[in-house]
Every structure is written in structure tokens, then in C-alpha cells.
Design a protein around this motif. Structure first.
Motif, PDB file in Angstrom:
ATOM      1  N   SER A 137      16.569 -21.751 -27.270  1.00  0.00           N
ATOM      2  CA  SER A 137      16.775 -23.034 -27.944  1.00  0.00           C
ATOM      3  C   SER A 137      17.904 -23.792 -27.246  1.00  0.00           C
ATOM      4  O   SER A 137      18.651 -23.251 -26.435  1.00  0.00           O
ATOM      5  CB  SER A 137      17.118 -22.798 -29.408  1.00  0.00           C
ATOM      6  N   ASP A 138      17.978 -25.085 -27.643  1.00  0.00           N
ATOM      7  CA  ASP A 138      19.022 -25.969 -27.123  1.00  0.00           C
ATOM      8  C   ASP A 138      20.416 -25.355 -27.349  1.00  0.00           C
ATOM      9  O   ASP A 138      21.258 -25.338 -26.444  1.00  0.00           O
ATOM     10  CB  ASP A 138      18.888 -27.283 -27.902  1.00  0.00           C
ATOM     11  N   LEU A 139      20.597 -24.821 -28.544  1.00  0.00           N
ATOM     12  CA  LEU A 139      21.891 -24.242 -28.912  1.00  0.00           C
ATOM     13  C   LEU A 139      22.196 -22.997 -28.076  1.00  0.00           C
ATOM     14  O   LEU A 139      23.321 -22.832 -27.584  1.00  0.00           O
ATOM     15  CB  LEU A 139      21.881 -23.896 -30.410  1.00  0.00           C
ATOM     16  N   ALA A 197      23.254 -23.948 -24.640  1.00  0.00           N
ATOM     17  CA  ALA A 197      24.624 -24.474 -24.619  1.00  0.00           C
ATOM     18  C   ALA A 197      25.632 -23.332 -24.725  1.00  0.00           C
ATOM     19  O   ALA A 197      26.649 -23.320 -24.018  1.00  0.00           O
ATOM     20  CB  ALA A 197      24.815 -25.457 -25.780  1.00  0.00           C
ATOM     21  N   LYS A 198      25.350 -22.366 -25.580  1.00  0.00           N
ATOM     22  CA  LYS A 198      26.268 -21.231 -25.744  1.00  0.00           C
ATOM     23  C   LYS A 198      26.343 -20.399 -24.461  1.00  0.00           C
ATOM     24  O   LYS A 198      27.417 -19.928 -24.084  1.00  0.00           O
ATOM     25  CB  LYS A 198      25.829 -20.365 -26.934  1.00  0.00           C
TER      26      LYS A 198
END
Lengths: 117, 174
Positions: free
Chosen positions: A3-5, A8-9
Motif C-alpha cells: 500500500s501507499d502507506l 512510505a514507511k
């Protein structure tokens, strides 16, 4: 698929619990707020002083006129007492009456004005 | 993809709720003068830590920040301009307060540095409204908007000039 999150993490290489730049920005904002408040208070005080002066100006002028009238009246009494002829004494007596009348008008203006406030 | 039964394109943002929740938090914080420190509110009232992250260069150019639901923390790009970091923190706080369940779903998107790239889901608009009401509440703006320039207001409220201009336009039509 991540996922996008999650992406990013995964892209994070390090973290900190504070940021000196942000702290400095917030500190600067507080100082600015203090300076603006001081400036606004000073401006309000100047406005109040000006308003007071504008309100009081006619009363101050009437007070000066009243004092002038009283001084004039006493001067007239003095001059009348020093007069050597009846015409001169009569003249200073009239001036004295007018001076007292002038002072009385100024006094009534002051009381009338302050009574309305 | 988790839809949560909502149709984002058809749902109107609830700006009133966003404002109410922001003012409620402000009341609890006792902050009555600018600048509003969103970190103090996040950590002191919501008990969410704020982390300043360094990203790989390709990601750093894209990402402003996000709400990490697993760790219940707000992550901000430390390379971002400080006056934008405040809004990012407040925006992500908005997601925590208003859309926590959605923020746990795969529909959630990180906040991007370029607004043109951002998905304009109604929840993003609500989070923006929440951030605006938290950092630039009407009662604080009323005190300063007519005596200070947008640049000074930006420094005073610790938000970017575009954010202040948008708020001035929304509140006062200027």
C-alpha cells in the motif's frame, strides 16, 4: 502489492522526536505574537488618550476662559478703586460686570457639558 | 481495497464536524493566542507521538507526512519547510480524529508535498478543514487579519503563506 502507506514507511531511513527548525519557527511566532500584542496595546492607549483629549478640549478651553474672566473682573475692581474720576470708575465697573458674566457663561458651559457625559 | 461502504466521489465533506472537533481540541489545550503548536496537542491531548522522518531522496521529494495507524503516530518529512510541517501534522491529526477507521484501510493515502498529485477524497478535504480550524481558528484570525499582512500572519500562525491566503479568502473573502 504494497500500500501507499507501506511504501512510505519503507522509504524512511531515520527518525527524530524533535525538529530544531520547527521549534525555532514556533518560538519565533511566539515572539512575534508578543511584539504585536505590545504594539496593539500601545496603539489602543494612544487612541484612548487622543479620544480623552478630544472630549476634554472644549471643557479645558472653557476653564481657561472662565479663569480669564475672573482675573479680568478682579483687575477691573482694582482699576475702579484706583480711578480718580466717576466716569473712569463707571467704565471699570461695567468691565467688571462683563468679565463676571463671561466667567459665569464659561462656568455654565463646563457644568452643562460635564452634566451630559 | 477496502471500500468501507462509502462512495468518496458522492460524499460531501462535513466541514462543520471538522471545525467542531478542531475547536474542541483547542479548548482542551487552553491555547488562545497564535501560534497553535500542533505537536503539543497531538502528544499532550491525543497521546500520539510526532516523528520527524528522513526519507530516501525519491520519496522525500514526494511525501509530506502520514498517520501511521499501526504505531499510532504521526510521521512528518523533516526535509519539509517548517511552516508546512505544522499543517501536515494538523492534517494527519485530522485523519486520526475524524477518520481513524479509514486511516487503517488500504484506501488511506499519505499526504503528498504537491497538492496536485493528491487524491481529493472528501476525507482529505475534511482533514484540511480540521487543520485550518486548528491552526488558524476564526477567533484568533479575527484579532489580527485586518492589521497584519499575509506574510506576517504566516509567521504569526506558523503556517505557509498559501495556507493563510486560503484562510483569509474563506473567512473574510479577501
Amino acid at each position: 502489492m504494497a500500500s501507499d502507506l507501506e511504501k512510505a514507511k519503507d522509504a524512511i531511513t531515520g527518525t527524530d522526536s524533535t525538529d530544531p527548525n520547527l521549534n525555532a519557527t514556533l518560538e519565533e511566532a511566539k515572539e512575534l505574537q508578543f511584539r504585536i500584542t505590545v504594539e496593539m496595546n500601545r496603539h489602543k492607549e494612544t487612541l484612548h488618550a487622543r479620544e480623552w483629549l478630544e472630549k476634554m478640549a472644549p471643557i479645558i478651553i472653557a476653564g481657561i476662559a472662565m479663569i480669564g474672566g475672573i482675573v479680568g473682573a478682579f483687575f477691573s475692581i482694582y482699576m475702579a478703586s484706583k480711578s480718580t474720576t466717576p466716569d473712569s470708575a463707571e467704565y471699570w465697573y461695567k468691565i467688571m460686570e462683563r468679565s463676571f458674566a463671561f466667567a459665569a457663561v464659561a462656568l455654565s458651559f463646563i457644568f452643562g457639558r460635564s452634566g451630559r457625559r | 481495497m477496502v471500500s468501507l461502504g462509502l462512495a468518496p466521489g458522492l460524499t460531501k465533506p462535513d466541514y462543520r464536524r471538522a471545525e467542531r472537533e478542531a475547536i474542541n481540541l483547542l479548548d482542551q489545550s487552553g491555547m488562545v493566542e497564535p501560534p497553535v503548536n500542533p505537536i503539543e496537542i497531538a502528544q499532550g491531548i491525543l497521546n500520539i507521538p510526532v516523528k520527524f522522518a528522513t526519507f530516501r531522496p525519491d520519496a522525500s521529494a514526494r511525501i509530506s507526512g502520514f498517520y501511521d495507524c499501526e504505531e499510532d503516530a504521526i510521521v512528518v518529512n523533516r526535509e519539509e519547510f517548517p511552516l508546512r510541517q505544522t499543517f501536515t501534522i494538523a492534517h494527519e491529526m485530522g485523519h486520526k480524529v475524524l477518520h481513524e477507521e479509514w486511516a487503517r484501510s488500504s484506501d488511506y493515502q499519505v499526504l503528498l508535498r504537491d497538492p496536485k498529485d493528491q487524491n481529493r477524497d472528501f476525507r482529505e478535504k475534511e482533514a484540511d478543514a480540521f487543520a485550518a480550524n486548528l491552526l488558524m481558528p476564526r477567533f484568533m484570525m479575527n484579532e489580527y487579519y485586518d492589521t497584519q499582512s499575509p506574510a506576517e500572519l504566516s509567521r504569526l500562525f506558523a503556517v505557509s503563506v498559501p495556507a493563510i491566503r486560503a484562510r483569509l479568502s474563506f473567512l473574510y473573502g479577501i
